[in-house]
Design an enzyme around this catalytic site. Sequence first.
Site, PDB file in Angstrom:
ATOM      1  N   HIS A  53       0.812  -1.219   0.000  1.00 14.67           N
ATOM      2  CA  HIS A  53       0.000   0.000   0.000  1.00 14.67           C
ATOM      3  C   HIS A  53       0.848   1.273   0.000  1.00 14.67           C
ATOM      4  O   HIS A  53       1.886   1.354   0.648  1.00 14.67           O
ATOM      5  CB  HIS A  53      -0.926   0.002   1.221  1.00 14.67           C
ATOM      6  CG  HIS A  53      -0.185   0.060   2.534  1.00 14.67           C
ATOM      7  ND1 HIS A  53       0.191   1.234   3.137  1.00 14.67           N
ATOM      8  CD2 HIS A  53       0.275  -0.919   3.338  1.00 14.67           C
ATOM      9  CE1 HIS A  53       0.827   0.984   4.269  1.00 14.67           C
ATOM     10  NE2 HIS A  53       0.892  -0.333   4.411  1.00 14.67           N
ATOM     11  N   ASP A  54       0.395   2.250  -0.773  1.00 18.53           N
ATOM     12  CA  ASP A  54       0.947   3.611  -0.776  1.00 18.53           C
ATOM     13  C   ASP A  54       2.387   3.700  -1.274  1.00 18.53           C
ATOM     14  O   ASP A  54       3.055   4.717  -1.065  1.00 18.53           O
ATOM     15  CB  ASP A  54       0.845   4.243   0.619  1.00 18.53           C
ATOM     16  CG  ASP A  54      -0.585   4.283   1.133  1.00 18.53           C
ATOM     17  OD1 ASP A  54      -1.398   5.000   0.525  1.00 18.53           O
ATOM     18  OD2 ASP A  54      -0.896   3.591   2.122  1.00 18.53           O
ATOM     19  N   GLY A  56       5.058  -1.238   2.754  1.00 20.13           N
ATOM     20  CA  GLY A  56       4.236  -0.053   2.577  1.00 20.13           C
ATOM     21  C   GLY A  56       5.015   1.251   2.535  1.00 20.13           C
ATOM     22  O   GLY A  56       6.006   1.431   3.220  1.00 20.13           O
TER      23      GLY A  56
END
Length: 263
Positions: free
Chosen positions: A122-123, A140
Amino acid sequence: MSQQQISPLASVSPEAKLGEGVLVHPFAVIEANTELGEGCIIESGAVIKSGSRLGKHCHIHPGAVIGGIPQDLKYAGEESLAILGDHVSVRECATVNRGTASKGKTVVGSHCLLMAYSHVAHDCVLGDHVILGNATQVAGEVEVDDYAILSGGSLVHQFVRISKHVMLQGGSRVNKDIPPYTLIGRDPIVYCGINIVGLRRRGFTNEQIFRINDIYRTLYQRGLNNSEAFKVIEEEIPDTYERQLILDFVRSSERGIVRGTMD
Protein backbone atom coordinates in the site's frame (compact mmCIF):
# COMPACT_ATOMS: atom_id res chain seq x y z
CA MET A 1 -7.28 -0.27 -33.13
CA SER A 2 -9.16 -3.58 -32.89
CA GLN A 3 -12.28 -3.91 -30.80
CA GLN A 4 -12.30 -5.39 -27.33
CA GLN A 5 -11.99 -9.16 -27.12
CA ILE A 6 -13.58 -10.36 -23.90
CA SER A 7 -13.96 -14.08 -23.30
CA PRO A 8 -17.49 -15.11 -22.30
CA LEU A 9 -15.80 -17.14 -19.55
CA ALA A 10 -14.30 -14.00 -17.96
CA SER A 11 -16.08 -12.08 -15.20
CA VAL A 12 -16.14 -8.41 -16.21
CA SER A 13 -18.32 -5.90 -14.37
CA PRO A 14 -20.52 -3.77 -16.62
CA GLU A 15 -19.26 -0.81 -14.59
CA ALA A 16 -15.65 -1.41 -15.57
CA LYS A 17 -14.25 1.02 -18.16
CA LEU A 18 -12.25 -0.76 -20.84
CA GLY A 19 -10.37 0.99 -23.63
CA GLU A 20 -10.19 -0.11 -27.24
CA GLY A 21 -8.38 -3.30 -28.06
CA VAL A 22 -8.47 -4.70 -24.51
CA LEU A 23 -8.06 -8.48 -24.47
CA VAL A 24 -9.52 -10.42 -21.52
CA HIS A 25 -8.79 -14.14 -21.34
CA PRO A 26 -11.06 -16.83 -19.86
CA PHE A 27 -11.44 -16.85 -16.06
CA ALA A 28 -9.99 -13.37 -15.59
CA VAL A 29 -11.90 -11.09 -13.19
CA ILE A 30 -12.37 -7.35 -13.63
CA GLU A 31 -14.41 -5.69 -10.89
CA ALA A 32 -16.46 -2.47 -10.89
CA ASN A 33 -14.69 0.88 -10.37
CA THR A 34 -11.81 -0.08 -12.61
CA GLU A 35 -10.32 1.55 -15.69
CA LEU A 36 -8.13 -0.15 -18.30
CA GLY A 37 -6.40 1.76 -21.08
CA GLU A 38 -6.31 0.69 -24.69
CA GLY A 39 -4.49 -2.49 -25.63
CA CYS A 40 -4.32 -4.01 -22.15
CA ILE A 41 -4.08 -7.80 -21.88
CA ILE A 42 -5.58 -9.55 -18.85
CA GLU A 43 -4.68 -13.22 -18.80
CA SER A 44 -6.52 -16.17 -17.26
CA GLY A 45 -6.80 -16.06 -13.48
CA ALA A 46 -5.68 -12.44 -13.17
CA VAL A 47 -7.84 -10.21 -10.98
CA ILE A 48 -8.29 -6.46 -11.46
CA LYS A 49 -9.99 -5.28 -8.28
CA SER A 50 -11.98 -2.16 -7.45
CA GLY A 51 -9.88 1.00 -7.45
CA SER A 52 -7.46 -0.18 -10.14
CA ARG A 53 -6.42 2.21 -12.90
CA LEU A 54 -4.31 0.74 -15.71
CA GLY A 55 -2.68 2.80 -18.44
CA LYS A 56 -2.23 1.75 -22.05
CA HIS A 57 -0.83 -1.61 -23.13
CA CYS A 58 -0.40 -3.13 -19.69
CA HIS A 59 -0.01 -6.91 -19.59
CA ILE A 60 -1.30 -8.68 -16.48
CA HIS A 61 -0.24 -12.33 -16.38
CA PRO A 62 -2.03 -15.34 -14.82
CA GLY A 63 -2.65 -15.18 -11.09
CA ALA A 64 -1.61 -11.55 -10.67
CA VAL A 65 -3.82 -9.30 -8.54
CA ILE A 66 -4.01 -5.53 -9.02
CA GLY A 67 -5.77 -3.33 -6.46
CA GLY A 68 -6.06 -5.82 -3.60
CA ILE A 69 -7.07 -4.55 -0.17
CA PRO A 70 -4.02 -3.24 1.75
CA GLN A 71 -2.40 -5.63 4.22
CA ASP A 72 -2.47 -2.91 6.85
CA LEU A 73 -4.52 -3.18 10.04
CA LYS A 74 -5.14 0.58 9.93
CA TYR A 75 -7.04 0.21 6.66
CA ALA A 76 -10.71 0.88 7.39
CA GLY A 77 -12.31 0.32 4.00
CA GLU A 78 -11.67 3.82 2.66
CA GLU A 79 -11.76 4.41 -1.09
CA SER A 80 -8.28 4.25 -2.58
CA LEU A 81 -6.50 3.47 -5.83
CA ALA A 82 -3.84 1.28 -7.43
CA ILE A 83 -2.49 3.12 -10.46
CA LEU A 84 -0.32 1.59 -13.19
CA GLY A 85 1.23 3.65 -15.98
CA ASP A 86 1.61 2.60 -19.61
CA HIS A 87 3.35 -0.55 -20.81
CA VAL A 88 3.57 -2.18 -17.38
CA SER A 89 4.12 -5.94 -17.27
CA VAL A 90 2.95 -7.73 -14.12
CA ARG A 91 4.05 -11.34 -14.18
CA GLU A 92 2.54 -14.46 -12.64
CA CYS A 93 1.11 -14.14 -9.11
CA ALA A 94 2.58 -10.68 -8.52
CA THR A 95 0.45 -8.32 -6.43
CA VAL A 96 -0.06 -4.55 -6.25
CA ASN A 97 -2.19 -3.42 -3.30
CA ARG A 98 -4.16 -0.19 -3.39
CA GLY A 99 -3.48 2.71 -1.05
CA THR A 100 -4.75 3.63 2.41
CA ALA A 101 -5.80 6.93 3.97
CA SER A 102 -2.08 7.72 4.30
CA LYS A 103 -1.65 8.61 0.62
CA GLY A 104 -4.80 7.26 -1.00
CA LYS A 105 -3.01 5.49 -3.81
CA THR A 106 -0.29 3.08 -4.80
CA VAL A 107 1.49 4.14 -7.99
CA VAL A 108 3.56 2.12 -10.47
CA GLY A 109 5.06 4.20 -13.27
CA SER A 110 5.31 3.39 -16.97
CA HIS A 111 7.48 0.69 -18.59
CA CYS A 112 7.89 -1.21 -15.33
CA LEU A 113 8.39 -4.95 -14.98
CA LEU A 114 7.11 -6.67 -11.85
CA MET A 115 8.36 -10.24 -12.05
CA ALA A 116 6.60 -13.32 -10.72
CA TYR A 117 5.55 -13.37 -7.06
CA SER A 118 6.76 -9.82 -6.42
CA HIS A 119 4.68 -7.59 -4.15
CA VAL A 120 4.07 -3.84 -4.06
CA ALA A 121 2.37 -2.85 -0.81
CA HIS A 122 0.00 0.00 0.00
CA ASP A 123 0.95 3.61 -0.78
CA CYS A 124 4.20 2.75 -2.55
CA VAL A 125 5.39 4.94 -5.41
CA LEU A 126 7.47 3.36 -8.17
CA GLY A 127 8.91 5.52 -10.93
CA ASP A 128 9.33 4.63 -14.60
CA HIS A 129 11.40 1.71 -15.94
CA VAL A 130 11.61 0.06 -12.51
CA ILE A 131 12.27 -3.69 -12.38
CA LEU A 132 11.33 -5.86 -9.41
CA GLY A 133 12.92 -9.31 -9.63
CA ASN A 134 11.13 -12.55 -8.84
CA ALA A 135 9.71 -12.68 -5.30
CA THR A 136 10.93 -9.19 -4.37
CA GLN A 137 8.77 -7.84 -1.56
CA VAL A 138 8.28 -4.08 -1.17
CA ALA A 139 6.61 -2.97 2.08
CA GLY A 140 4.24 -0.05 2.58
CA GLU A 141 5.02 3.54 1.60
CA VAL A 142 8.32 2.72 -0.07
CA GLU A 143 9.56 5.00 -2.87
CA VAL A 144 11.53 3.53 -5.78
CA ASP A 145 12.73 6.02 -8.38
CA ASP A 146 13.28 5.69 -12.14
CA TYR A 147 15.42 2.88 -13.58
CA ALA A 148 16.06 1.20 -10.24
CA ILE A 149 16.51 -2.57 -10.41
CA LEU A 150 15.72 -4.66 -7.33
CA SER A 151 17.00 -8.15 -8.05
CA GLY A 152 15.15 -11.32 -7.08
CA GLY A 153 14.22 -12.09 -3.50
CA SER A 154 14.95 -8.62 -2.15
CA LEU A 155 13.09 -7.42 0.96
CA VAL A 156 12.47 -3.69 1.36
CA HIS A 157 11.43 -2.26 4.74
CA GLN A 158 8.53 0.16 4.96
CA PHE A 159 9.21 3.87 4.31
CA VAL A 160 12.56 3.18 2.62
CA ARG A 161 13.55 5.36 -0.35
CA ILE A 162 15.51 3.92 -3.28
CA SER A 163 16.75 6.52 -5.75
CA LYS A 164 17.37 6.54 -9.50
CA HIS A 165 19.58 4.08 -11.40
CA VAL A 166 20.23 1.85 -8.38
CA MET A 167 21.22 -1.80 -8.84
CA LEU A 168 20.36 -3.97 -5.84
CA GLN A 169 21.82 -7.45 -5.39
CA GLY A 170 19.39 -10.36 -5.21
CA GLY A 171 18.35 -11.41 -1.72
CA SER A 172 19.14 -8.02 -0.23
CA ARG A 173 17.46 -6.86 2.99
CA VAL A 174 16.99 -3.12 2.74
CA ASN A 175 16.28 -1.02 5.83
CA LYS A 176 18.17 2.16 4.89
CA ASP A 177 17.74 4.63 2.05
CA ILE A 178 19.69 3.88 -1.13
CA PRO A 179 21.20 6.94 -2.86
CA PRO A 180 21.22 7.34 -6.66
CA TYR A 181 23.53 5.62 -9.15
CA THR A 182 24.78 3.06 -6.64
CA LEU A 183 25.49 -0.66 -6.69
CA ILE A 184 24.32 -2.25 -3.44
CA GLY A 185 25.04 -5.76 -2.20
CA ARG A 186 26.52 -8.15 0.40
CA ASP A 187 24.87 -9.17 3.68
CA PRO A 188 24.18 -6.91 5.45
CA ILE A 189 23.99 -4.58 2.49
CA VAL A 190 26.68 -1.98 1.89
CA TYR A 191 27.68 0.46 -0.84
CA CYS A 192 29.72 -1.54 -3.37
CA GLY A 193 30.42 1.17 -5.93
CA ILE A 194 28.43 2.92 -8.60
CA ASN A 195 26.20 1.21 -11.15
CA ILE A 196 28.65 1.74 -14.02
CA VAL A 197 27.12 -0.85 -16.38
CA GLY A 198 23.61 0.52 -15.93
CA LEU A 199 24.74 4.12 -16.36
CA ARG A 200 26.61 3.35 -19.57
CA ARG A 201 23.60 1.49 -20.95
CA ARG A 202 21.51 4.61 -20.31
CA GLY A 203 23.85 6.98 -22.08
CA PHE A 204 25.82 8.54 -19.24
CA THR A 205 29.15 9.93 -20.43
CA ASN A 206 32.50 8.95 -18.96
CA GLU A 207 32.77 12.44 -17.47
CA GLN A 208 29.43 12.07 -15.69
CA ILE A 209 30.40 8.63 -14.38
CA PHE A 210 33.80 9.85 -13.13
CA ARG A 211 32.18 12.73 -11.25
CA ILE A 212 29.56 10.48 -9.67
CA ASN A 213 32.35 8.14 -8.60
CA ASP A 214 34.31 11.07 -7.10
CA ILE A 215 31.27 12.14 -5.10
CA TYR A 216 30.85 8.70 -3.56
CA ARG A 217 34.57 8.32 -2.87
CA THR A 218 34.35 11.52 -0.87
CA LEU A 219 31.17 10.47 0.88
CA TYR A 220 32.21 6.92 1.76
CA GLN A 221 35.99 6.54 1.59
CA ARG A 222 37.72 9.67 2.90
CA GLY A 223 36.86 9.24 6.56
CA LEU A 224 34.61 12.33 6.66
CA ASN A 225 31.27 12.75 8.37
CA ASN A 226 28.39 13.77 6.12
CA SER A 227 28.66 17.50 6.83
CA GLU A 228 32.38 17.48 6.07
CA ALA A 229 31.83 15.39 2.94
CA PHE A 230 29.12 17.76 1.67
CA LYS A 231 31.46 20.73 2.05
CA VAL A 232 34.31 19.00 0.21
CA ILE A 233 32.00 17.82 -2.58
CA GLU A 234 30.60 21.31 -3.11
CA GLU A 235 34.10 22.82 -3.14
CA GLU A 236 35.86 20.25 -5.33
CA ILE A 237 33.25 18.84 -7.72
CA PRO A 238 31.40 20.95 -10.34
CA ASP A 239 27.72 21.67 -9.77
CA THR A 240 25.77 19.26 -11.97
CA TYR A 241 22.35 17.63 -11.88
CA GLU A 242 23.92 14.40 -10.67
CA ARG A 243 25.79 16.13 -7.83
CA GLN A 244 22.69 17.95 -6.68
CA LEU A 245 20.53 14.81 -6.84
CA ILE A 246 22.98 12.92 -4.63
CA LEU A 247 23.37 15.72 -2.09
CA ASP A 248 19.63 16.44 -1.91
CA PHE A 249 18.86 12.76 -1.44
CA VAL A 250 21.38 12.21 1.35
CA ARG A 251 20.44 15.43 3.14
CA SER A 252 16.74 14.61 3.05
CA SER A 253 17.12 11.02 4.26
CA GLU A 254 15.26 10.44 7.52
CA ARG A 255 16.26 6.78 7.87
CA GLY A 256 19.89 7.35 6.96
CA ILE A 257 21.62 5.95 3.90
CA VAL A 258 23.18 2.53 3.44
CA ARG A 259 26.62 2.34 5.01
CA GLY A 260 29.90 2.09 3.15
CA THR A 261 32.41 -0.74 3.28
CA MET A 262 34.73 1.33 5.50
CA ASP A 263 32.08 2.27 8.09
